[in-house]
Write an enzyme that holds these catalytic residues in place. Sequence first.
Site, PDB file in Angstrom:
ATOM      1  N   ARG A 139      -1.038  -9.159  12.853  1.00 45.98           N
ATOM      2  CA  ARG A 139      -1.586  -8.030  12.085  1.00 45.98           C
ATOM      3  C   ARG A 139      -2.483  -8.521  10.945  1.00 45.98           C
ATOM      4  O   ARG A 139      -3.457  -7.868  10.589  1.00 45.98           O
ATOM      5  CB  ARG A 139      -0.448  -7.142  11.568  1.00 45.98           C
ATOM      6  CG  ARG A 139       0.095  -6.228  12.683  1.00 45.98           C
ATOM      7  CD  ARG A 139       1.495  -5.715  12.413  1.00 45.98           C
ATOM      8  NE  ARG A 139       1.610  -5.007  11.171  1.00 45.98           N
ATOM      9  CZ  ARG A 139       2.689  -5.024  10.394  1.00 45.98           C
ATOM     10  NH1 ARG A 139       3.761  -5.715  10.739  1.00 45.98           N
ATOM     11  NH2 ARG A 139       2.718  -4.346   9.285  1.00 45.98           N
ATOM     12  N   LYS A 178       0.816  -1.220   0.000  1.00 45.71           N
ATOM     13  CA  LYS A 178       0.000   0.000   0.000  1.00 45.71           C
ATOM     14  C   LYS A 178       0.852   1.274   0.000  1.00 45.71           C
ATOM     15  O   LYS A 178       0.559   2.206  -0.728  1.00 45.71           O
ATOM     16  CB  LYS A 178      -0.924   0.051   1.237  1.00 45.71           C
ATOM     17  CG  LYS A 178      -2.025  -0.981   1.235  1.00 45.71           C
ATOM     18  CD  LYS A 178      -3.015  -0.733   2.366  1.00 45.71           C
ATOM     19  CE  LYS A 178      -2.384  -0.814   3.756  1.00 45.71           C
ATOM     20  NZ  LYS A 178      -1.883  -2.141   4.142  1.00 45.71           N
ATOM     21  N   ARG A 193      -9.670   1.694   9.275  1.00 44.88           N
ATOM     22  CA  ARG A 193      -9.350   0.279   9.473  1.00 44.88           C
ATOM     23  C   ARG A 193     -10.442  -0.447  10.243  1.00 44.88           C
ATOM     24  O   ARG A 193     -10.339  -1.659  10.424  1.00 44.88           O
ATOM     25  CB  ARG A 193      -8.071   0.193  10.292  1.00 44.88           C
ATOM     26  CG  ARG A 193      -6.828  -0.287   9.536  1.00 44.88           C
ATOM     27  CD  ARG A 193      -5.687  -0.229  10.525  1.00 44.88           C
ATOM     28  NE  ARG A 193      -4.523  -0.984  10.197  1.00 44.88           N
ATOM     29  CZ  ARG A 193      -3.448  -0.496   9.594  1.00 44.88           C
ATOM     30  NH1 ARG A 193      -3.414   0.739   9.162  1.00 44.88           N
ATOM     31  NH2 ARG A 193      -2.393  -1.262   9.420  1.00 44.88           N
ATOM     32  N   ARG A 195      11.609  -2.837  11.238  1.00 46.65           N
ATOM     33  CA  ARG A 195      10.449  -2.283  11.944  1.00 46.65           C
ATOM     34  C   ARG A 195      10.102  -3.171  13.130  1.00 46.65           C
ATOM     35  O   ARG A 195      10.095  -4.390  13.019  1.00 46.65           O
ATOM     36  CB  ARG A 195       9.245  -2.230  10.983  1.00 46.65           C
ATOM     37  CG  ARG A 195       8.923  -0.826  10.518  1.00 46.65           C
ATOM     38  CD  ARG A 195       7.843  -0.819   9.476  1.00 46.65           C
ATOM     39  NE  ARG A 195       6.531  -1.231   9.988  1.00 46.65           N
ATOM     40  CZ  ARG A 195       5.380  -0.929   9.390  1.00 46.65           C
ATOM     41  NH1 ARG A 195       5.398  -0.211   8.270  1.00 46.65           N
ATOM     42  NH2 ARG A 195       4.236  -1.336   9.866  1.00 46.65           N
ATOM     43  N   ARG A 204      10.976  -7.366   4.464  1.00 47.07           N
ATOM     44  CA  ARG A 204      11.084  -5.966   4.883  1.00 47.07           C
ATOM     45  C   ARG A 204      11.700  -5.875   6.285  1.00 47.07           C
ATOM     46  O   ARG A 204      12.470  -4.966   6.565  1.00 47.07           O
ATOM     47  CB  ARG A 204       9.695  -5.308   4.889  1.00 47.07           C
ATOM     48  CG  ARG A 204       9.745  -3.838   5.266  1.00 47.07           C
ATOM     49  CD  ARG A 204       8.407  -3.168   5.109  1.00 47.07           C
ATOM     50  NE  ARG A 204       7.511  -3.447   6.218  1.00 47.07           N
ATOM     51  CZ  ARG A 204       6.246  -3.019   6.292  1.00 47.07           C
ATOM     52  NH1 ARG A 204       5.737  -2.326   5.297  1.00 47.07           N
ATOM     53  NH2 ARG A 204       5.497  -3.294   7.329  1.00 47.07           N
TER      54      ARG A 204
HETATM   55  P1  AMP Z   1       0.614   0.527   8.869  1.00 46.81           P
HETATM   56  O1  AMP Z   1       1.872   1.261   8.594  1.00 46.81           O
HETATM   57  O2  AMP Z   1      -0.584   1.085   8.161  1.00 46.81           O
HETATM   58  O3  AMP Z   1       0.742  -0.971   8.679  1.00 46.81           O
HETATM   59  O4  AMP Z   1       0.290   0.746  10.428  1.00 46.81           O
HETATM   60  C1  AMP Z   1       1.180   0.280  11.420  1.00 46.81           C
HETATM   61  C2  AMP Z   1       0.449   0.163  12.753  1.00 46.81           C
HETATM   62  O5  AMP Z   1      -0.053   1.444  13.158  1.00 46.81           O
HETATM   63  C3  AMP Z   1      -0.776  -0.737  12.748  1.00 46.81           C
HETATM   64  O6  AMP Z   1      -0.439  -2.109  12.914  1.00 46.81           O
HETATM   65  C4  AMP Z   1      -1.561  -0.195  13.944  1.00 46.81           C
HETATM   66  O7  AMP Z   1      -0.968  -0.592  15.156  1.00 46.81           O
HETATM   67  C5  AMP Z   1      -1.310   1.309  13.797  1.00 46.81           C
HETATM   68  N1  AMP Z   1      -2.338   1.926  12.931  1.00 46.81           N
HETATM   69  C6  AMP Z   1      -2.144   2.485  11.702  1.00 46.81           C
HETATM   70  N2  AMP Z   1      -3.288   2.946  11.199  1.00 46.81           N
HETATM   71  C7  AMP Z   1      -4.249   2.668  12.113  1.00 46.81           C
HETATM   72  C8  AMP Z   1      -5.651   2.875  12.167  1.00 46.81           C
HETATM   73  N3  AMP Z   1      -6.309   3.440  11.144  1.00 46.81           N
HETATM   74  N4  AMP Z   1      -6.311   2.470  13.286  1.00 46.81           N
HETATM   75  C9  AMP Z   1      -5.664   1.907  14.303  1.00 46.81           C
HETATM   76  N5  AMP Z   1      -4.349   1.659  14.324  1.00 46.81           N
HETATM   77  C10 AMP Z   1      -3.632   2.033  13.234  1.00 46.81           C
END
Ligand code: AMP
Length: 200
Positions: A151, A20, A95, A140, A134
């Site tokens: 996740r 994404k 989400r 990370r 990654r």
């Molecule tokens: P991402 O980079 O989008 O994979 O987000 C990394 C982490 O940030 C996720 O696993 C959640 O812990 C948190 N996170 C990101 N976006 C959201 C969201 N819209 N709602 C809740 N937690 C989020």
Amino acid sequence: MTESHRIARLLIVGPPGAGKGTQAQRIVERYGVPAISTGDIFRANIKGGTELGKRVQAIIEAGELVPDELTNEIVADRLGQSDAANGFLLDGYPRTVDQVHALDAVLDAQGASLDAVVLLEADTEEVVARLLKRAAVEGRADDTEEVIRHRQEVYAAQTAPLIELFSARGILVSVDGLGGIDEVSSRIADALDGKLSAVK
Ligand code: AMP
């Protein structure tokens, strides 16, 4: 067709590891809108040691979702900034169903709504393998195998139901996320151009 001056309110959804972030960059270049990634906002706050960062660090490292209320507030604030007035691409938000409702309320208040939602489809084992790669490169904290698998479960339980909802609104475009970056980005561009010209 040039798309760069059209107001486009977009979002991209898909399982963690579907690509994404990379595809979001391509989309924002094409449509001339800012990318708004909640994951990036949280990571920047963790790195900067802010109050917000301290509140969300353990949650993110465990692969859980940050509470809706907090996340909604951050996005509402970000969408209120002037660069988002002419469109945006949300990446990683909403989400949960609650977050969809919160986003709808923010956009309603502006007399606006989402134009299109890109679903980047990818097989679970494929994305887990990508994320493990990654992990080796970026390190990370939420890219350990256990957290990666968690996740994916959180996505299936909390986020996948949103797909039906956007589909029912007629704004969903599904794109196969498997393949090279250019190949996938041209699939997205074709699908989005088709959808945006159909709704205008
Ligand atoms: P991402 O980079 O989008 O994979 O987000 C990394 C982490 O940030 C996720 O696993 C959640 O812990 C948190 N996170 C990101 N976006 C959201 C969201 N819209 N709602 C809740 N937690 C989020």
